[in-house]
Structures are given as C-alpha cells and as structure tokens.
Scaffold this active site. Structure first.
Site, PDB file in Angstrom:
ATOM      1  CG  ASN A 131      -1.996  -0.971   1.219  1.00 46.20           C
ATOM      2  OD1 ASN A 131      -2.346  -1.574   0.200  1.00 46.20           O
ATOM      3  ND2 ASN A 131      -2.250  -1.745   2.335  1.00 46.20           N
ATOM      4  NE  ARG A 132       0.946   3.720  -4.969  1.00 45.68           N
ATOM      5  CZ  ARG A 132       1.848   3.228  -6.129  1.00 45.68           C
ATOM      6  NH1 ARG A 132       3.105   3.431  -5.775  1.00 45.68           N
ATOM      7  NH2 ARG A 132       1.594   3.010  -7.343  1.00 45.68           N
ATOM      8  CB  ILE A 133       3.096   1.784   4.132  1.00 51.06           C
ATOM      9  CG1 ILE A 133       1.600   1.949   3.805  1.00 51.06           C
ATOM     10  CG2 ILE A 133       3.681   2.188   5.427  1.00 51.06           C
ATOM     11  CD1 ILE A 133       1.212   3.470   3.966  1.00 51.06           C
TER      12      ILE A 133
END
Ligand SMILES: Cc1cc2nc3c(=O)[nH]c(=O)nc-3n(C[C@H](O)[C@H](O)[C@H](O)COP(=O)(O)O)c2cc1C
Length: 211
Positions: A189-191
């Site tokens: 999740n683009r973390i």
C-alpha cells in the site's frame, strides 16, 4: 510467495537498521542481492550533475569501484558531465533495482581518481573499449558516424591489439564521497521503508523517513 519475500526483505532492512553503522556495508548487501536478480547492469545508476547556471542533467553510468568510502565511475573528461563536475564537483547518484523494488540514493562531492587507479581500470577493459575511449570525443557534435568509425580504424592502427593501449589523457574516473545515503524498500500500500544515513565528521547517523 511475494508476501514471504517482502517479509524477508523487511527483516533484512530492520536488522541492518539496528546493526549496520556504516551504509557501505548495507549497500554491499543490497548490491550483492541485485547482482543475483537483475537481468543486466545491476551496477547501473543515474548520475545527476548541475551546470554553472544550476541546470541539472542526468544520465546513466556504471559503478566500477566501491572502496568503502567512495563510489567510482569512469568517463570521458571532456564530456558534458565532466565539464559540469569540474566546475561544480557535487553529484547525486540513484540506483534502482526493479527486480527487488529497491532504490538507493547517494549525494556528495566528487574528485578525480588517481592516475594509478584510472590506469588499472582502463587496462582491465576489453581492447575495443580502450580504442573506443580514444576515438570518441564524448558529448561533442559529430558530422557523421563514418567519421567515428574511421577514427576507430586509425586508433587500431596506432595501438595494435598485441601492444599496450595507453589510457587517453581525457579519460578517467570520478569518485563520489557521500554525505548522505538513503535506502528505500517497497512496502505494501505504498507504505515504503526509508532509511537515511548522514555523515557527521567521520561517523554516520541514521534516521528513518516517512515514505
Ligand atoms: C546502462 C548505461 C550505462 C552507461 N555507462 C556509462 C559509463 O559508465 N560511462 C559513461 O561515460 N557513459 C555511460 N553511459 C552513457 C551515458 O549515459 C551518456 O550517454 C554519456 O556518458 C554522455 O553523457 P554526458 O553528455 O552527460 O556527459 C551509459 C549508458 C547506459 C544506458
């Protein structure tokens, strides 16, 4: 499978975050991994320089030396990049390993490598590459490709394959001494995870950054 791989990667980064005081150690671990997974040129990096009007320009080069203090690449000293580095000896490097979804950014000052180091690397190159270094006035406008091919033939006559090809005086290496090195690892999740090392005197300080 991918999830498992991601977990392993995270453990690796966190372990390095806790244990590695020197970013060169972590870079070597990542580069060794990239050498196993990248289709070609795991040592390719984007090199950014800026001219006297502060206009940046970027191009790919190959990392050909890693000393524990310096990232080294080789090029023509009359090229655009070298002209810029002579006037403004600051540069930025960016490695991107698609197969690993990882990035490393390196910022710092450059200086030319010694003649001895440049000679050693030049002599290790294949004959055709050594001749090419003589024949190409890198980044200068060319009338026709035939001119270049003619020059290659002329230099082949001047420096036959069975004799030593000296290093052209206008061809050498640049060594970048980093002030900052940042490691980036893809997350769900683009973390993403980011770990930045900054140099203070002779020691490195680490911090993690928001993605
Ligand atoms: C994967 C890759 C690796 C390259 N490696 C080098 C290199 O190590 N040295 C070099 O002078 N040019 C290399 N080049 C060519 C440069 O990207 C560039 O075209 C050339 O150095 C001229 O750049 P300049 O006009 O900004 O000086 C490479 C290109 C690619 C695509």
């Amino acid at each position: 499978m991918n999830q498992k791989k991601n977990k392993l990667d995270k453990v690796e980064l966190n372990a390095c975050f806790l244990n590695k005081k020197n970013p060169f150690e972590l870079f070597k671990v990542w580069m060794a991994k990239a050498k196993k997974t990248e289709i070609n040129d795991p040592n390719a990096l984007a090199l950014a320089t800026a001219d006297s009007k502060k206009q940046p320009s970027v191009r790919m080069v190959l990392l050909k030396g890693l000393t524990g203090k310096e990232f080294i690449f080789y090029t023509n000293l009359k090229s655009k990049k070298s002209h810029e580095l002579i006037k403004n000896p600051k540069a930025s490097m960016c490695f991107h390993w698609k197969s690993l979804r990882r990035q490393v950014r390196v910022d710092g000052m450059v200086k030319k490598v010694s003649k001895k180091i440049a000679d050693q690397y030049f002599n290790s190159r294949p004959y055709g590459s050594r001749i090419g270094a003589w024949a190409s006035i890198q980044s200068a406008p060319m009338q026709s490709r035939a001119d270049l091919l003619k020059k290659i033939q002329e230099f082949k006559k001047k420096f036959p394959e069975n004799r030593k090809v000296p290093r052209p005086p206008y061809w050498s290496g640049w060594a970048l001494q980093p002030k900052e090195i940042e490691f980036w690892l893809d997350g769900e999740n683009r973390i993403h995870e980011r770990l930045k090392y900054k140099k203070f005197g002779s020691s490195w300080k680490k911090q993690i950054l928001y993605p």
